[in-house]
Design a protein around this motif. Structure first.
Motif, PDB file in Angstrom:
ATOM      1  N   GLU A   1       0.806  -1.217   0.000  1.00 29.18           N
ATOM      2  CA  GLU A   1       0.000   0.000   0.000  1.00 29.18           C
ATOM      3  C   GLU A   1       0.842   1.272   0.000  1.00 29.18           C
ATOM      4  OE1 GLU A   1      -2.942  -0.009   3.039  1.00 29.18           O
ATOM      5  OE2 GLU A   1      -3.537  -2.093   2.695  1.00 29.18           O
ATOM      6  N   TYR A   2       2.179   1.088  -0.005  1.00 31.61           N
ATOM      7  CA  TYR A   2       3.063   2.259   0.024  1.00 31.61           C
ATOM      8  C   TYR A   2       3.482   2.610  -1.399  1.00 31.61           C
ATOM      9  CZ  TYR A   2       7.227   5.117   0.831  1.00 31.61           C
ATOM     10  OH  TYR A   2       8.158   6.125   0.803  1.00 31.61           O
ATOM     11  N   ASP A   3       2.997   3.711  -1.913  1.00 33.11           N
ATOM     12  CA  ASP A   3       3.284   4.137  -3.291  1.00 33.11           C
ATOM     13  C   ASP A   3       4.610   4.904  -3.316  1.00 33.11           C
ATOM     14  OD1 ASP A   3       3.229   4.823  -5.914  1.00 33.11           O
ATOM     15  OD2 ASP A   3       1.509   6.159  -5.783  1.00 33.11           O
ATOM     16  N   GLN A   4       5.716   4.153  -3.314  1.00 35.01           N
ATOM     17  CA  GLN A   4       7.025   4.800  -3.192  1.00 35.01           C
ATOM     18  C   GLN A   4       7.426   5.632  -4.398  1.00 35.01           C
ATOM     19  OE1 GLN A   4       6.364   1.535  -3.531  1.00 35.01           O
ATOM     20  NE2 GLN A   4       8.183   0.332  -3.903  1.00 35.01           N
ATOM     21  N   TRP A   5       6.813   5.378  -5.555  1.00 36.97           N
ATOM     22  CA  TRP A   5       7.181   6.137  -6.761  1.00 36.97           C
ATOM     23  C   TRP A   5       6.111   7.151  -7.150  1.00 36.97           C
ATOM     24  CZ3 TRP A   5      11.989   5.158  -6.898  1.00 36.97           C
ATOM     25  CH2 TRP A   5      12.483   3.883  -6.660  1.00 36.97           C
ATOM     26  N   SER A   6       5.042   7.256  -6.373  1.00 36.14           N
ATOM     27  CA  SER A   6       3.940   8.186  -6.662  1.00 36.14           C
ATOM     28  C   SER A   6       3.386   7.975  -8.068  1.00 36.14           C
ATOM     29  CB  SER A   6       4.424   9.645  -6.502  1.00 36.14           C
ATOM     30  OG  SER A   6       4.864   9.868  -5.180  1.00 36.14           O
ATOM     31  N   GLN A   7       3.329   6.702  -8.489  1.00 39.02           N
ATOM     32  CA  GLN A   7       2.795   6.380  -9.809  1.00 39.02           C
ATOM     33  C   GLN A   7       1.582   5.455  -9.725  1.00 39.02           C
ATOM     34  OE1 GLN A   7       5.689   5.158 -12.780  1.00 39.02           O
ATOM     35  NE2 GLN A   7       7.313   6.324 -11.797  1.00 39.02           N
ATOM     36  N   GLY A   8       1.080   5.275  -8.526  1.00 36.73           N
ATOM     37  CA  GLY A   8      -0.101   4.437  -8.380  1.00 36.73           C
ATOM     38  C   GLY A   8       0.216   3.040  -7.885  1.00 36.73           C
ATOM     39  N   GLU A   9      -0.847   2.356  -7.486  1.00 31.59           N
ATOM     40  CA  GLU A   9      -0.709   1.022  -6.898  1.00 31.59           C
ATOM     41  C   GLU A   9      -0.123   0.011  -7.876  1.00 31.59           C
ATOM     42  OE1 GLU A   9      -4.154  -1.788  -6.295  1.00 31.59           O
ATOM     43  OE2 GLU A   9      -3.836  -1.138  -4.216  1.00 31.59           O
TER      44      GLU A   9
ATOM     45  N   ALA B   1       3.635   0.421  -8.161  1.00 28.32           N
ATOM     46  CA  ALA B   1       4.314   0.031  -6.921  1.00 28.32           C
ATOM     47  C   ALA B   1       4.383  -1.483  -6.779  1.00 28.32           C
ATOM     48  CB  ALA B   1       3.604   0.645  -5.714  1.00 28.32           C
TER      49      ALA B   1
END
Length: 207
Positions: free
Chosen positions: A24-32, A35
Motif C-alpha cells: 500500500e506504500y506508493d514509493q514512486w507516486s505512480q499508483g498502486e 508500486a
C-alpha cells in the motif's frame, strides 16, 4: 487482491503477509499498479540471483574451480579458490576482474530496463503494466539496434525449455520459482551470516 490470491497459491498456510505494508506504500507516486509491479519484479529478480548465488556459494566453498589461468600475470582460478570462502575469494580477485563482473551485471540490468527493447518484444515495463520478472531476449531488436555482435543464447531460458510448456504447467512453474527464490534468499543470507559469525546459524557450523 491479486497479491493475496498469489500468496494463497504460493503458500496457503502463510497466506498474504506484508508486515511493512509495502503493497500500500506508493514509493514512486505512480499508483498502486506501478508500486506492486516494482515489488513483484524485484522479488522475482532477486530470487533468481539468490538461487544462482546459493548454488555458487556451495561450489566455491567446496574448492571447485576452473583449471585454467585468470590473468596474464599468472593468477589462476586455483589461487583465488585457495584464498578461503566465497567472500575471501571476492576480496582476492584483481580489481580489473571485479570491474568486469560489475560491468557485466550493469549491462544485463540496462537491457532489462530498456522500454524500447521490452516493447519490441510485445511487453511493457513492469511499472507500466508489464509482466513482472520478464527479461527480453538478446536476439531480435536488441542485437539489431543496440549490440553489434551476435548473442546467440538468451539470459532467460537459453535452450528454450519453456516454449513447449502448457499455460497451466508454466503457471505452476512460476509459483515454484517464487517459492524457491524466497527460500534461496534466506539460504544465501544464512551462508553469509555463518561465514562471518560461526555458529550464528544452526546447522551451518561446517562453513
Amino acid at each position: 487482491a491479486d497479491l493475496k490470491a498469489l500468496a494463497d497459491k504460493c503458500n496457503p498456510l502463510v497466506g498474504f503477509w506484508d508486515p511493512m505494508n509495502l503493497a500500500e506504500y506508493d514509493q514512486w507516486s505512480q499508483g498502486e499498479e506501478a508500486a506492486i509491479g516494482f515489488l513483484r519484479h524485484a522479488e522475482i529478480k532477486h530470487g533468481r540471483v539468490a538461487m544462482a548465488a546459493f548454488v555458487g556459494y556451495i561450489v566455491q566453498a567446496n574448492g571447485i574451480h576452473f583449471p585454467w589461468g585468470l590473468t596474464r600475470a599468472g593468477v589462476t582460478f586455483g589461487d583465488i579458490s585457495a584464498a578461503g570462502g566465497p567472500a575471501d575469494q571476492w576480496d582476492a580477485l584483481p580489481t580489473n576482474a571485479k570491474l568486469q563482473i560489475l560491468c557485466a551485471v550493469g549491462f544485463l540490468e540496462v537491457i532489462g530496463e530498456l522500454s524500447p527493447v521490452l516493447e519490441a518484444n510485445g511487453e511493457k515495463h513492469y511499472v507500466k503494466g508489464g509482466k513482472p520478472g520478464y527479461y527480453p531476449p538478446f536476439n531480435g531488436f536488441f542485437n539489431k539496434e543496440y549490440w553489434p555482435h551476435p548473442l546467440p543464447l538468451n539470459l532467460w531460458d537459453p535452450f528454450g525449455f519453456t516454449k513447449k510448456m502448457t499455460p497451466e504447467r508454466k503457471e505452476k512453474a512460476l509459483l515454484a520459482e517464487i517459492n524457491n527464490g524466497r527460500l534461496a534468499m534466506i539460504g544465501i543470507m544464512g551462508f553469509c551470516a555463518a561465514s562471518k559469525l560461526p555458529g550464528s546459524v544452526p546447522g551451518l557450523q561446517f562453513i
